[in-house]
Motif scaffolding. Structure first.
Motif, PDB file in Angstrom:
ATOM      1  N   GLY A  58       0.784  -1.225   0.000  1.00 37.86           N
ATOM      2  CA  GLY A  58       0.000   0.000   0.000  1.00 37.86           C
ATOM      3  C   GLY A  58       0.816   1.274   0.000  1.00 37.86           C
ATOM      4  N   ASP A  59       2.099   1.173  -0.356  1.00 39.69           N
ATOM      5  CA  ASP A  59       3.000   2.336  -0.337  1.00 39.69           C
ATOM      6  C   ASP A  59       3.118   2.952   1.052  1.00 39.69           C
ATOM      7  OD1 ASP A  59       3.758   2.121  -2.948  1.00 39.69           O
ATOM      8  OD2 ASP A  59       2.533   3.760  -3.698  1.00 39.69           O
ATOM      9  N   TYR A  60       2.839   2.169   2.098  1.00 36.73           N
ATOM     10  CA  TYR A  60       3.006   2.690   3.455  1.00 36.73           C
ATOM     11  C   TYR A  60       4.483   2.923   3.750  1.00 36.73           C
ATOM     12  CZ  TYR A  60      -1.860   1.546   4.293  1.00 36.73           C
ATOM     13  OH  TYR A  60      -3.226   1.487   4.230  1.00 36.73           O
ATOM     14  N   LEU A  61       4.753   3.824   4.659  1.00 41.54           N
ATOM     15  CA  LEU A  61       6.101   4.275   5.050  1.00 41.54           C
ATOM     16  C   LEU A  61       6.684   5.098   3.911  1.00 41.54           C
ATOM     17  CD1 LEU A  61       8.325   4.306   7.168  1.00 41.54           C
ATOM     18  CD2 LEU A  61       9.212   2.167   6.191  1.00 41.54           C
ATOM     19  N   PRO A 103      21.214   4.172  -6.928  1.00 46.38           N
ATOM     20  CA  PRO A 103      21.321   5.399  -6.140  1.00 46.38           C
ATOM     21  C   PRO A 103      20.066   6.253  -6.221  1.00 46.38           C
ATOM     22  CG  PRO A 103      22.409   5.693  -8.243  1.00 46.38           C
ATOM     23  CD  PRO A 103      21.945   4.255  -8.203  1.00 46.38           C
ATOM     24  N   GLY A 104      19.975   7.234  -5.337  1.00 41.62           N
ATOM     25  CA  GLY A 104      18.875   8.185  -5.375  1.00 41.62           C
ATOM     26  C   GLY A 104      17.630   7.640  -4.711  1.00 41.62           C
ATOM     27  N   GLY A 105      16.523   8.306  -4.984  1.00 45.48           N
ATOM     28  CA  GLY A 105      15.244   7.896  -4.424  1.00 45.48           C
ATOM     29  C   GLY A 105      14.112   8.475  -5.241  1.00 45.48           C
ATOM     30  N   LEU A 106      12.892   8.042  -4.944  1.00 50.58           N
ATOM     31  CA  LEU A 106      11.702   8.513  -5.653  1.00 50.58           C
ATOM     32  C   LEU A 106      10.745   9.144  -4.651  1.00 50.58           C
ATOM     33  CD1 LEU A 106      11.949   7.843  -8.668  1.00 50.58           C
ATOM     34  CD2 LEU A 106      12.862   5.934  -7.339  1.00 50.58           C
ATOM     35  N   ILE A 107      10.307  10.360  -4.932  1.00 55.09           N
ATOM     36  CA  ILE A 107       9.421  11.076  -4.035  1.00 55.09           C
ATOM     37  C   ILE A 107       8.113  11.447  -4.735  1.00 55.09           C
ATOM     38  CG2 ILE A 107      11.353  11.998  -2.694  1.00 55.09           C
ATOM     39  CD1 ILE A 107      10.849  14.702  -4.122  1.00 55.09           C
ATOM     40  N   ARG A 108       7.188  12.007  -3.955  1.00 54.38           N
ATOM     41  CA  ARG A 108       5.884  12.395  -4.474  1.00 54.38           C
ATOM     42  C   ARG A 108       6.036  13.317  -5.680  1.00 54.38           C
ATOM     43  NH1 ARG A 108       0.900  10.242  -4.231  1.00 54.38           N
ATOM     44  NH2 ARG A 108      -0.729  11.800  -4.463  1.00 54.38           N
ATOM     45  N   ASN A 109       5.212  13.094  -6.701  1.00 54.22           N
ATOM     46  CA  ASN A 109       5.227  13.953  -7.887  1.00 54.22           C
ATOM     47  C   ASN A 109       5.127  15.418  -7.480  1.00 54.22           C
ATOM     48  OD1 ASN A 109       5.226  11.561  -9.329  1.00 54.22           O
ATOM     49  ND2 ASN A 109       3.091  11.717  -9.972  1.00 54.22           N
ATOM     50  N   ASP A 110       5.844  16.276  -8.168  1.00 54.65           N
ATOM     51  CA  ASP A 110       5.909  17.680  -7.761  1.00 54.65           C
ATOM     52  C   ASP A 110       4.560  18.384  -7.851  1.00 54.65           C
ATOM     53  OD1 ASP A 110       5.815  17.735 -10.542  1.00 54.65           O
ATOM     54  OD2 ASP A 110       7.437  19.191 -10.765  1.00 54.65           O
ATOM     55  N   ILE A 142       6.136   4.942 -24.110  1.00 47.17           N
ATOM     56  CA  ILE A 142       5.559   3.875 -23.301  1.00 47.17           C
ATOM     57  C   ILE A 142       4.713   4.505 -22.196  1.00 47.17           C
ATOM     58  CG2 ILE A 142       7.403   2.229 -23.799  1.00 47.17           C
ATOM     59  CD1 ILE A 142       8.619   2.794 -21.098  1.00 47.17           C
ATOM     60  N   PRO A 143       3.786   3.746 -21.614  1.00 51.76           N
ATOM     61  CA  PRO A 143       2.926   4.308 -20.577  1.00 51.76           C
ATOM     62  C   PRO A 143       3.689   4.653 -19.297  1.00 51.76           C
ATOM     63  CG  PRO A 143       1.889   2.398 -21.568  1.00 51.76           C
ATOM     64  CD  PRO A 143       3.317   2.420 -22.044  1.00 51.76           C
ATOM     65  N   LEU A 144       3.183   5.664 -18.612  1.00 48.50           N
ATOM     66  CA  LEU A 144       3.704   6.095 -17.315  1.00 48.50           C
ATOM     67  C   LEU A 144       2.523   6.218 -16.371  1.00 48.50           C
ATOM     68  CD1 LEU A 144       6.077   7.511 -15.598  1.00 48.50           C
ATOM     69  CD2 LEU A 144       5.043   9.636 -16.398  1.00 48.50           C
ATOM     70  N   LYS A 145       2.656   5.706 -15.151  1.00 45.83           N
ATOM     71  CA  LYS A 145       1.576   5.834 -14.159  1.00 45.83           C
ATOM     72  C   LYS A 145       2.194   5.767 -12.776  1.00 45.83           C
ATOM     73  CE  LYS A 145       0.609   0.875 -14.596  1.00 45.83           C
ATOM     74  NZ  LYS A 145      -0.410  -0.196 -14.456  1.00 45.83           N
ATOM     75  N   ASN A 146       2.245   6.902 -12.112  1.00 44.00           N
ATOM     76  CA  ASN A 146       2.836   6.919 -10.779  1.00 44.00           C
ATOM     77  C   ASN A 146       2.363   8.120  -9.978  1.00 44.00           C
ATOM     78  OD1 ASN A 146       4.914   9.215 -10.933  1.00 44.00           O
ATOM     79  ND2 ASN A 146       5.475   7.973 -12.710  1.00 44.00           N
ATOM     80  N   GLY A 147       2.478   7.984  -8.677  1.00 42.34           N
ATOM     81  CA  GLY A 147       2.202   9.088  -7.770  1.00 42.34           C
ATOM     82  C   GLY A 147       3.452   9.558  -7.064  1.00 42.34           C
ATOM     83  N   GLU A 148       4.451   8.670  -6.991  1.00 44.46           N
ATOM     84  CA  GLU A 148       5.726   8.995  -6.341  1.00 44.46           C
ATOM     85  C   GLU A 148       6.852   8.639  -7.298  1.00 44.46           C
ATOM     86  OE1 GLU A 148       6.082   7.824  -2.176  1.00 44.46           O
ATOM     87  OE2 GLU A 148       3.930   7.473  -2.127  1.00 44.46           O
ATOM     88  N   GLY A 149       6.952   9.432  -8.375  1.00 46.32           N
ATOM     89  CA  GLY A 149       7.914   9.121  -9.429  1.00 46.32           C
ATOM     90  C   GLY A 149       9.025  10.123  -9.603  1.00 46.32           C
ATOM     91  N   GLY A 150       9.089  11.110  -8.710  1.00 52.79           N
ATOM     92  CA  GLY A 150      10.112  12.134  -8.849  1.00 52.79           C
ATOM     93  C   GLY A 150      11.481  11.638  -8.406  1.00 52.79           C
TER      94      GLY A 150
END
Length: 237
Positions: A58-61, A103-110, A142-150
């Motif tokens: 559920g994308d928790y944490l 490396p790096g990380g993915l955060i909430r879309n801006d 190609i398709p893209l679908k995300n809420g935390e893709g930054g």
């Protein structure tokens, strides 16, 4: 090794949505798709591994954080460090950064909202285990679908990724989520681990993927990722 003898594992986590799509893409290029379970320590002798998209736990944490601690991930980390090809798509990309394989990380879309669209990309690196079937500087849709893709990283890490050619995919025309340097996907130094936010497994069959004149191959622009892995496995056999 015959193509059908190449075994590519697809891991299912609680909340995985695209594991069956990834398995179908594997079968379409002629390899065998092997289902793997998040709670197992057994990789079943697979030759490559895909971490699919979805909403594990559920994308928790943080998205991908809990999944990165699943039993099978310890085996995947060891396999990746041995050179086994590993692909993380969307939620799988988030897992790879949480497991420190990338490396790096993915955060909430801006813009703060979930996004779903057909996305143009440029393939910046065609020498990885998952991109060797693309022509140089290929532009794909190609398709893209995300809420935390930054995608984010320190300035030093961004410079290292850019200078060493480890940016694999870059957003074109529009940056859909605020990713630094328009980065859509990266690889590790060895080139066997790749993560990207867009979904190549949803663009592997004509008539079922994006259908646009600017696409490299109408509706099938994602197929070369899976073909690349198979080609590398066959060459190494």
């Amino acid at each position: 090794m015959a193509a059908s003898s190449a075994r590519i594992g697809v891991v299912t986590f609680p909340g995985s949505l695209d594991d069956r799509d990834a398995a179908r893409a594997v079968r379409l290029v002629g390899a065998s798709a092997v289902p793997l379970w998040h709670g197992s320590h057994d990789l079943e002798g697979v030759d490559a591994i895909i971490l699919p998209g979805g909403f594990s736990y559920g994308d928790y944490l943080r998205a991908g954080a809990i999944a990165s601690l699943s039993p099978i991930m310890s085996e995947i980390v060891d396999a990746a460090n041995r050179g086994v090809p590993v692909l993380g798509i969307c939620n799988g990309f988030q897992m790879l950064t949480e497991a420190h394989l990338l490396p790096g990380g993915l955060i909430r879309n801006d813009h703060g909202t979930f996004i779903c669209r057909d996305q143009r990309l440029r393939v910046e690196n065609t020498s990885t285990a998952w991109t060797n079937a693309f022509p140089a500087s290929a532009e794909i849709t190609i398709p893209l679908k995300n809420g935390e893709g930054g995608f984010i990283a320190s300035s030093d890490v961004i410079s290292e990724l850019e200078d060493s050619g480890r940016v694999v995919f870059r957003y074109l025309e529009v940056n859909p989520n605020g990713s630094m340097n328009d980065i859509a996907g990266v690889t590790n130094a060895r080139g066997n681990v790749v993560g990207l936010m867009p979904h190549p497994e949803h663009a592997v069959e004509p008539g079922f993927g994006p259908d646009t004149r600017v696409a490299m191959r109408s509706g099938t622009d994602g197929l070369p990722l899976f073909a690349s892995a198979l080609a590398g496995l066959l060459a190494a056999a």
